[in-house]
Scaffold this active site. Structure first.
Site, PDB file in Angstrom:
ATOM      1  N   CYS A 147       0.700   4.487   7.006  1.00 49.62           N
ATOM      2  CA  CYS A 147       0.067   4.368   8.331  1.00 49.62           C
ATOM      3  C   CYS A 147       0.994   3.589   9.287  1.00 49.62           C
ATOM      4  CB  CYS A 147      -1.267   3.661   8.207  1.00 49.62           C
ATOM      5  SG  CYS A 147      -2.304   4.360   6.914  1.00 49.62           S
ATOM      6  N   CYS A 199     -19.795  -5.245   3.425  1.00 44.99           N
ATOM      7  CA  CYS A 199     -19.037  -4.068   3.845  1.00 44.99           C
ATOM      8  C   CYS A 199     -17.709  -4.087   3.093  1.00 44.99           C
ATOM      9  CB  CYS A 199     -18.803  -4.120   5.354  1.00 44.99           C
ATOM     10  SG  CYS A 199     -17.703  -2.831   5.964  1.00 44.99           S
ATOM     11  N   CYS A 221     -19.172   3.198   8.400  1.00 48.79           N
ATOM     12  CA  CYS A 221     -18.498   2.491   9.496  1.00 48.79           C
ATOM     13  C   CYS A 221     -17.205   3.254   9.730  1.00 48.79           C
ATOM     14  CB  CYS A 221     -18.232   1.045   9.086  1.00 48.79           C
ATOM     15  SG  CYS A 221     -17.235   0.141  10.292  1.00 48.79           S
ATOM     16  N   CYS A 245       0.831  -1.207   0.000  1.00 48.83           N
ATOM     17  CA  CYS A 245       0.000   0.000   0.000  1.00 48.83           C
ATOM     18  C   CYS A 245       0.873   1.267   0.000  1.00 48.83           C
ATOM     19  CB  CYS A 245      -0.924  -0.001   1.220  1.00 48.83           C
ATOM     20  SG  CYS A 245      -1.992   1.443   1.290  1.00 48.83           S
ATOM     21  N   ARG A 277     -18.324  -1.247  17.706  1.00 45.70           N
ATOM     22  CA  ARG A 277     -17.674  -2.559  17.518  1.00 45.70           C
ATOM     23  C   ARG A 277     -16.379  -2.674  18.299  1.00 45.70           C
ATOM     24  NH1 ARG A 277     -16.985  -3.184  12.092  1.00 45.70           N
ATOM     25  NH2 ARG A 277     -19.182  -3.681  12.035  1.00 45.70           N
ATOM     26  N   CYS A 281     -17.048  -8.328   5.568  1.00 48.80           N
ATOM     27  CA  CYS A 281     -16.310  -7.085   5.325  1.00 48.80           C
ATOM     28  C   CYS A 281     -15.029  -7.374   4.549  1.00 48.80           C
ATOM     29  CB  CYS A 281     -16.001  -6.424   6.659  1.00 48.80           C
ATOM     30  SG  CYS A 281     -15.091  -4.888   6.474  1.00 48.80           S
TER      31      CYS A 281
END
Ligand code: SAM
Ligand code: DTB
Ligand code: SF4
Length: 324
Positions: free
Chosen positions: A65, A138, A198, A61, A270, A107
């Site tokens: 992060c 999702c 979400c 990616c 969640r 998801c």
């Protein structure tokens, strides 16, 4: 004669940071009592929604992060094998298995900064396959433009996961290849397309309590409360910039769940990543404090989740049932 306060006051979108900090600082028992009372006014406290998670594209990616094992920026330190977009048949098989195990939502996560149009066409087929099994779908694919969000809505997508992760102030300590505003723009496109949002964050990244309050205020002050609010406890992955983060006190985690419940009373909260290392008692307190959704299944994205056997046993001991 003074009027009694309504049991379910209108939802607020004007939380001040200081108010949220004051809630986080309440005596623990008072805070849990308040949160549980609000929880019971909006939900059956003995029912927990279960979502299964699958990584449909792994690693490489472009974003950096600091918590994530899938960033190309720290690929060498981690040694994660990149994998291209998963085949449709494999996704369908995984969704069938998740449904058989009791998950109601499937998801799909992809390690992208955002999808290219060719990618999106293939994800749309996956969404349609999940929907054909009678499950909620999702996806979490990174940044979207308005048109991409509309295409996902037309495909039948129920939820789009896109986390703010932490406070606006702490954000640059966590990721520098995008900014807070970028996240808010994508969330706006998702909301405008009519897809359920979400959106939550990660605790235990070295942030302060004020940052946790800041994250919760940002979430609650969005134009609509996210329908689903994932609160992750950092899975500290060796080799990532945040891999050496000190463990967060479990009571601080539970407090944050409780305040999420107070601020966003009708949202699903969640209890997300990080359950594997959490005690049964800690999780029970999270459910009491207002968590009513989990990731269910033996894997998260690149790390393991608490096993379904252990989850079933815990639900049994607590008299909890999975939402049908
Ligand atoms: N690339 C997309 C994005 O960032 O929106 C989707 C996938 S990304 C892995 C989904 C979310 O997982 C992140 O926003 C983050 O909140 C959470 N996450 C990732 N790694 C984590 C970790 N090590 N511990 C806890 N949560 C994590
Ligand atoms: C979310 O808030 N947590 C999930 C999901 N949304 C996509 C991801 C957790 C990832 C945990 C680390 C890993 O397995 O790589
Ligand atoms: Fe990429 Fe998402 Fe991981 Fe960030 S969290 S590096 S955007 S996969």
């Amino acid at each position: 004669m003074s009027q009694a306060a309504p049991l379910t006051p209108p939802l607020r979108h004007n939380w001040q940071l200081e108010e949220v900090e004051a809630l986080l600082a309440l005596p623990f028992m008072d805070l849990l009592h308040r949160a549980h009372t609000v929880h019971c006014a909006h939900f059956d406290p003995n029912v927990v929604q279960a979502s299964a998670l699958i990584n449909i594209k792994t690693g490489g990616c472009a974003e950096n992060c600091g918590y994530c094992s899938q960033s190309a920026h720290h690929e060498e330190e981690i040694g994660l094998q990149r994998e291209g977009l998963m085949a449709l048949a494999e996704v369908r098989t995984a969704a069938e298995a998740a449904r058989a195990a009791g998950a109601t939502r499937f998801c799909m996560g992809a390690a992208w900064r955002g999808p290219r149009d060719g990618d999106l066409a293939r994800v749309i087929e996956m969404i349609q396959a999940v929907k054909a099994l009678g499950m909620e779908a999702c996806a979490t694919l990174g940044m979207l433009d308005a048109e991409q969000a509309l295409q996902l809505k037309q495909a039948g997508l129920d939820y789009y996961n896109h986390n703010l992760d932490t406070s606006r102030d702490y954000y640059p300590q966590v990721v520098t290849t995008r900014c807070y505003e970028d996240r808010l723009v994508t969330l706006g496109h998702v909301r405008a397309a009519g897809i359920n949002v979400c959106c939550g964050g990660i605790l235990g990244m070295g942030e302060s309590r004020r940052d946790r309050a800041g994250l919760l205020a940002e979430l609650a002050n969005l134009p609509e409360h996210p329908q689903s609010v994932p609160i992750n406890l950092l899975v500290a992955i060796p080799g990532t910039p945040l891999g050496d983060s000190a463990a967060l006190d479990i009571f601080e985690f539970i407090r944050t769940i409780a305040v999420a419940r107070l601020l966003m009373p009708s949202s699903f909260v969640r209890l997300s990543a990080g359950r594997e290392g959490m005690s049964d008692e800690g999780q029970a307190l999270c459910f009491f404090a207002g968590a009513n959704s989990i990731f269910y299944g033996d894997r998260l994205l690149t790390t393991s989740n608490r096993s379904t056997d252990r989850d079933r046993a815990l639900f049994e001991r607590l008299g909890l049932t999975a939402a049908a």
